[in-house]
Enzyme design. Structure first.
Site, mmCIF file in Angstrom:
data_model
loop_
_atom_site.group_PDB
_atom_site.id
_atom_site.type_symbol
_atom_site.label_atom_id
_atom_site.label_comp_id
_atom_site.label_asym_id
_atom_site.label_seq_id
_atom_site.Cartn_x
_atom_site.Cartn_y
_atom_site.Cartn_z
ATOM 1 N N MET A 51 0.643 -1.198 -0.119
ATOM 2 C CA MET A 51 0.073 -0.018 0.124
ATOM 3 C C MET A 51 0.790 1.544 0.289
ATOM 4 O O MET A 51 0.474 2.383 -0.544
ATOM 5 C CB MET A 51 -0.967 0.038 1.213
ATOM 6 N N LEU A 82 -5.955 6.783 -1.241
ATOM 7 C CA LEU A 82 -6.862 5.924 -0.282
ATOM 8 C C LEU A 82 -8.154 5.705 -0.232
ATOM 9 O O LEU A 82 -9.148 4.741 -0.637
ATOM 10 C CB LEU A 82 -6.143 5.698 0.806
ATOM 11 N N LEU A 95 -11.128 -0.677 -1.577
ATOM 12 C CA LEU A 95 -10.747 -0.590 -0.240
ATOM 13 C C LEU A 95 -11.780 -0.127 0.586
ATOM 14 O O LEU A 95 -12.301 -0.505 1.624
ATOM 15 C CB LEU A 95 -9.624 0.253 0.102
ATOM 16 N N ARG A 102 -9.535 14.334 7.552
ATOM 17 C CA ARG A 102 -8.642 13.408 8.159
ATOM 18 C C ARG A 102 -7.338 13.721 8.160
ATOM 19 O O ARG A 102 -6.499 13.422 9.130
ATOM 20 C CB ARG A 102 -8.757 11.777 7.565
ATOM 21 N N TYR A 150 1.941 10.746 11.893
ATOM 22 C CA TYR A 150 3.230 10.473 11.352
ATOM 23 C C TYR A 150 4.450 11.202 11.888
ATOM 24 O O TYR A 150 5.536 10.934 11.810
ATOM 25 C CB TYR A 150 3.060 10.763 9.854
ATOM 26 N N SER A 202 6.341 7.612 6.983
ATOM 27 C CA SER A 202 6.509 6.197 7.103
ATOM 28 C C SER A 202 7.741 5.519 6.520
ATOM 29 O O SER A 202 8.449 6.163 5.507
ATOM 30 C CB SER A 202 5.031 5.507 6.153
ATOM 31 N N ARG A 248 0.376 1.532 -3.950
ATOM 32 C CA ARG A 248 -1.037 1.625 -4.149
ATOM 33 C C ARG A 248 -1.200 3.134 -4.012
ATOM 34 O O ARG A 248 -2.182 3.604 -4.698
ATOM 35 C CB ARG A 248 -1.981 0.688 -3.630
ATOM 36 N N TYR A 249 -0.810 3.639 -2.900
ATOM 37 C CA TYR A 249 -1.473 5.062 -2.449
ATOM 38 C C TYR A 249 -0.073 5.986 -2.451
ATOM 39 O O TYR A 249 -0.433 7.321 -1.908
ATOM 40 C CB TYR A 249 -2.142 5.154 -1.302
ATOM 41 N N CYS A 274 -8.981 -8.976 -0.469
ATOM 42 C CA CYS A 274 -9.518 -8.159 -2.066
ATOM 43 C C CYS A 274 -9.245 -6.758 -1.722
ATOM 44 O O CYS A 274 -9.073 -6.182 -2.616
ATOM 45 C CB CYS A 274 -10.742 -8.443 -2.304
ATOM 46 N N HIS A 320 -4.380 -5.936 10.926
ATOM 47 C CA HIS A 320 -5.432 -4.968 10.783
ATOM 48 C C HIS A 320 -6.895 -5.554 10.592
ATOM 49 O O HIS A 320 -6.820 -6.573 9.673
ATOM 50 C CB HIS A 320 -4.957 -4.397 9.532
ATOM 51 N N ASP A 328 7.917 -1.851 9.577
ATOM 52 C CA ASP A 328 7.225 -0.997 10.550
ATOM 53 C C ASP A 328 6.385 0.111 9.838
ATOM 54 O O ASP A 328 6.496 0.355 8.733
ATOM 55 C CB ASP A 328 7.998 -0.035 11.190
ATOM 56 N N GLU A 377 0.549 1.729 12.090
ATOM 57 C CA GLU A 377 -0.180 0.804 13.108
ATOM 58 C C GLU A 377 0.830 0.100 14.026
ATOM 59 O O GLU A 377 0.520 -0.230 15.272
ATOM 60 C CB GLU A 377 -0.828 -0.262 12.520
ATOM 61 N N GLU A 387 -0.061 3.157 16.700
ATOM 62 C CA GLU A 387 -1.102 2.686 17.763
ATOM 63 C C GLU A 387 -0.511 1.497 18.678
ATOM 64 O O GLU A 387 -1.172 1.512 19.585
ATOM 65 C CB GLU A 387 -2.119 1.899 16.474
ATOM 66 N N CYS A 429 -14.555 -13.984 -4.459
ATOM 67 C CA CYS A 429 -15.379 -14.046 -3.134
ATOM 68 C C CYS A 429 -16.759 -14.507 -3.698
ATOM 69 O O CYS A 429 -17.141 -13.883 -4.378
ATOM 70 C CB CYS A 429 -15.537 -12.665 -2.331
ATOM 71 N N CYS A 477 -18.739 -11.238 -4.457
ATOM 72 C CA CYS A 477 -17.932 -10.321 -5.314
ATOM 73 C C CYS A 477 -19.086 -10.001 -6.469
ATOM 74 O O CYS A 477 -19.563 -10.767 -7.136
ATOM 75 C CB CYS A 477 -16.885 -10.683 -5.847
ATOM 76 N N CYS A 537 -12.552 -7.001 -10.458
ATOM 77 C CA CYS A 537 -11.936 -8.303 -10.087
ATOM 78 C C CYS A 537 -12.051 -9.400 -11.095
ATOM 79 O O CYS A 537 -11.167 -10.277 -11.303
ATOM 80 C CB CYS A 537 -12.675 -8.729 -8.816
HETATM 81 C C1 LIG Z 1 -2.949 -6.179 6.005
HETATM 82 C C2 LIG Z 1 -3.089 -5.026 6.229
HETATM 83 C C3 LIG Z 1 -4.174 -4.063 5.951
HETATM 84 C C4 LIG Z 1 -5.650 -4.420 5.642
HETATM 85 C C5 LIG Z 1 -6.165 -5.888 5.634
HETATM 86 C C6 LIG Z 1 -6.408 -3.154 5.541
HETATM 87 C C7 LIG Z 1 -7.427 -3.005 5.207
HETATM 88 C C8 LIG Z 1 -8.368 -1.561 5.344
HETATM 89 N N1 LIG Z 1 -7.794 -0.508 5.735
HETATM 90 C C9 LIG Z 1 -8.930 0.387 5.771
HETATM 91 C C10 LIG Z 1 -8.594 1.755 5.962
HETATM 92 C C11 LIG Z 1 -7.504 2.523 6.045
HETATM 93 N N2 LIG Z 1 -6.183 1.986 6.194
HETATM 94 C C12 LIG Z 1 -5.443 2.988 6.515
HETATM 95 C C13 LIG Z 1 -3.827 2.525 6.506
HETATM 96 C C14 LIG Z 1 -3.261 1.438 6.855
HETATM 97 N N3 LIG Z 1 -3.733 0.275 6.407
HETATM 98 C C15 LIG Z 1 -2.828 -0.738 6.526
HETATM 99 C C16 LIG Z 1 -2.878 -1.882 6.170
HETATM 100 C C17 LIG Z 1 -4.045 -2.659 6.027
HETATM 101 N N4 LIG Z 1 -5.292 -2.306 5.600
HETATM 102 C C18 LIG Z 1 -1.456 -0.018 6.916
HETATM 103 C C19 LIG Z 1 -0.141 -0.558 6.989
HETATM 104 C C20 LIG Z 1 -1.755 1.388 7.035
HETATM 105 C C21 LIG Z 1 -0.719 2.498 7.254
HETATM 106 C C22 LIG Z 1 0.028 2.988 6.329
HETATM 107 C C23 LIG Z 1 1.728 3.340 6.963
HETATM 108 O O1 LIG Z 1 2.343 4.161 6.342
HETATM 109 O O2 LIG Z 1 1.788 3.228 8.110
HETATM 110 C C24 LIG Z 1 -6.050 4.183 6.328
HETATM 111 C C25 LIG Z 1 -5.280 5.455 6.677
HETATM 112 C C26 LIG Z 1 -4.911 5.939 7.885
HETATM 113 C C27 LIG Z 1 -6.256 6.453 8.594
HETATM 114 O O3 LIG Z 1 -6.858 7.312 8.008
HETATM 115 O O4 LIG Z 1 -6.572 6.058 9.728
HETATM 116 C C28 LIG Z 1 -7.346 3.926 6.397
HETATM 117 C C29 LIG Z 1 -8.460 4.861 6.088
HETATM 118 C C30 LIG Z 1 -9.890 -0.449 5.034
HETATM 119 C C31 LIG Z 1 -11.360 0.632 5.083
HETATM 120 C C32 LIG Z 1 -9.699 -1.845 5.061
HETATM 121 C C33 LIG Z 1 -10.400 -2.847 4.695
HETATM 122 C C34 LIG Z 1 -11.561 -2.663 3.725
HETATM 123 S S1 FES Z 2 -14.212 -8.806 -3.731
HETATM 124 FE FE1 FES Z 2 -13.074 -10.699 -3.516
HETATM 125 S S2 FES Z 2 -12.846 -11.137 -5.711
HETATM 126 FE FE2 FES Z 2 -13.855 -9.403 -5.756
HETATM 127 FE FE LIG Z 3 -6.073 -0.088 6.434
#
Ligand SMILES: C=CC1=C(C)c2cc3[nH]c(cc4nc(cc5[nH]c(cc1n2)c(C)c5CCC(=O)O)C(CCC(=O)O)=C4C)c(C)c3C=C
Ligand code: FES
Ligand SMILES: [Fe+2]
Length: 423
Positions: free
Chosen positions: A61, A77, A83, A101, A109, A116, A150-151, A187, A263, A340, A343, A347, A401, A404, A409
């Site tokens: 990501m 994101l 997502l 946000r 950060y 990061s 990705r982002y 996914c 996560h 690292d 999170e 967190e 899925c 889905c 996909c």
């Molecule tokens: C395996 C890891 C992760 C999954 C599964 C995942 C699903 C997921 N995340 C969101 C929404 C957010 N994630 C954000 C940050 C973030 N997510 C991951 C990993 C997974 N996410 C990481 C490692 C990070 C932080 C990146 C870093 O540089 O440290 C955020 C942004 C932060 C915030 O606004 O709080 C969001 C939003 C969803 C909705 C989701 C599953 C559908």
């Molecule tokens: S959401 Fe899982 S295959 Fe499309």
């Molecule tokens: Fe996330």
């Protein structure tokens, strides 16, 4: 199973020749390295094998390297419907939520050192893994490391253009592996990165760019889509847990509770049939088996965002509840991310260990895998096995899925599974 014996030799060799210290040092070239554009120059001394060169693209990501990049990171994101699906309002609500946000996330950060570390670690891990692959898989050498986030930078689009500039595809053919750096498939993570890669492949090398449905000389892609219970991944986690366990007095050590933290996912994604919860559980169980099942443990979930229901139990609630019940020794193990990130550093370290467990020295976190040589050997072992398999992706990846409904996909999976005939 055939991987087990050679791999266990590999990590013993690493342990003998490069003893680990508690903090892994990144060699100086990694911090000077400006990313994808310079990788070709690192390979001048490697003989090209009969099937080489091979590009290996680490997908993740990404994260903002500075606080100034947080706004762009969050707007990409929240624009990602794989997502955070916001329907027809995505292009309106996404930027709005991202803007609101940004100040809060910028502060987080800032507290972890201003950005990061994921780019630094990804570039280091990819380069080191390719050096090992050049030795263990000479026929596909040289192996050239790339990173596609990705982002955040380097984005998938930029990585693809660099691949073309470096002589892959664009009529010249060549082989590239998309190697997810999420050990467990979701996914919302690996699936989203693959949808993005497929999108840029269509734009830069597909029918729209070339006029041909099956363009000749396009990059031949294959995908390493999951590796939740690879023996080297399990070993690297297990050794980091043992190292942290060794910091407790012998009389207390056996009663330390192991809290594996991943996560979380919204329940809508879980109920759609996403494979991630089961694959995270597979990693946890494999690590516990390696540790001889000698400790109490739980898999718990962190980082929920927004008001909808998410998969629990939450990590912070679990720590609080254990402390209330008198268990004051526990180790937090981030099990679904390999370096690292906010999170772990914010967190887990600041919010959970620093605030929820304030004053309880028995609540600790294991070191993340980052530059761990056992982990990097594992990555090389996974890539070598993939190259030898002749598969374009795992059989599991082609199954969508149950819930889905995404055209992306469908097309993405059809494309990557269909690449098998070119390999
Ligand atoms: C395996 C890891 C992760 C999954 C599964 C995942 C699903 C997921 N995340 C969101 C929404 C957010 N994630 C954000 C940050 C973030 N997510 C991951 C990993 C997974 N996410 C990481 C490692 C990070 C932080 C990146 C870093 O540089 O440290 C955020 C942004 C932060 C915030 O606004 O709080 C969001 C939003 C969803 C909705 C989701 C599953 C559908
Ligand atoms: S959401 Fe899982 S295959 Fe499309
Ligand atoms: Fe996330």
């Amino acid at each position: 199973m055939s991987l087990r014996a050679p791999f266990s030799c590999a990590y013993k060799r690493v342990a003998l020749t490069s003893p680990r210290t508690s903090t892994t040092v990144v060699p100086s070239f990694a911090s000077q390295w400006r990313g994808n554009a310079t990788v070709t120059s690192l390979k001048a001394d490697v003989t090209t094998g009969s099937k080489g060169p091979t590009a290996v693209v680490f997908m993740n990501m990404g994260g903002p390297s500075t606080t100034d990049e947080v706004g762009d990171f969050l707007s990409r994101l929240f624009a990602d419907a794989d997502l955070i699906p916001l329907g027809r309002l995505q292009s309106y609500l996404g930027p709005l939520i991202a803007r609101r946000r940004t100040p809060k996330i910028q502060k987080q950060y800032a507290e972890i050192g201003g950005g990061s570390p994921i780019r630094k670690w990804s570039e280091y891990q990819a380069a080191e893994m390719c050096k090992i692959l050049d030795k263990t898989s000479p026929e596909t050498a040289p192996h050239k490391p790339y990173v596609a986030f990705r982002y955040a930078n380097p984005l998938t689009e930029d990585m693809y253009k660099t691949l073309l500039d470096d002589g892959f595809g664009g009529g010249k053919g060549g082989r590239a592996i998309a190697f997810t750096q999420y050990p467990q498939y979701s996914c919302s993570t690996t699936g989203s990165s693959l949808n993005e890669l497929w999108k840029w492949r269509q734009r830069l090398e597909g029918k729209r760019a070339t006029g041909e449905a099956e363009p000749k000389g396009a990059i031949k892609w294959s995908v390493i889509d999951r590796w939740p219970s690879h023996v080297g991944l399990v070993e690297a986690f297990a050794q980091n847990i043992e190292k942290t366990l060794a910091t407790y007095p012998p009389g207390k050590r056996d009663r330390v509770v192991l809290l594996f933290s991943a996560h979380s996912l919204p329940m809508t994604v879980v109920n759609r049939g996403d494979p991630y919860p089961a694959e995270v559980a597979a990693t946890v169980y494999a690590v516990m088996q390696r540790l001889g099942m000698k400790h109490q443990y739980r898999l718990v979930w962190q980082s929920q965002v927004g008001p909808q229901p998410w998969l629990g139990a939450q990590t912070s609630d679990t720590v609080e509840s254990l402390l209330k019940k008198g268990s004051t020794d526990m180790i937090l193990i981030p099990i679904a991310f390999t370096s690292d990130h906010i999170e772990t550093l914010y967190e887990l370290d600041n919010e959970i260990i620093g605030e929820t467990a304030h004053g309880h020295d028995g609540v600790k976190r294991i070191e993340s895998l980052n530059g761990n040589p056992i982990f990097i050997e594992a990555l090389a072992d996974i890539a070598k096995a993939h190259l030898e398999s002749g598969e374009s992706c795992s059989p599991q990846m082609a199954l969508r899925c149950p819930g889905c409904v995404s055209e992306r996909c469908l097309e993405q999976k059809k494309f990557f599974a269909g690449q098998a005939k070119h390999l």
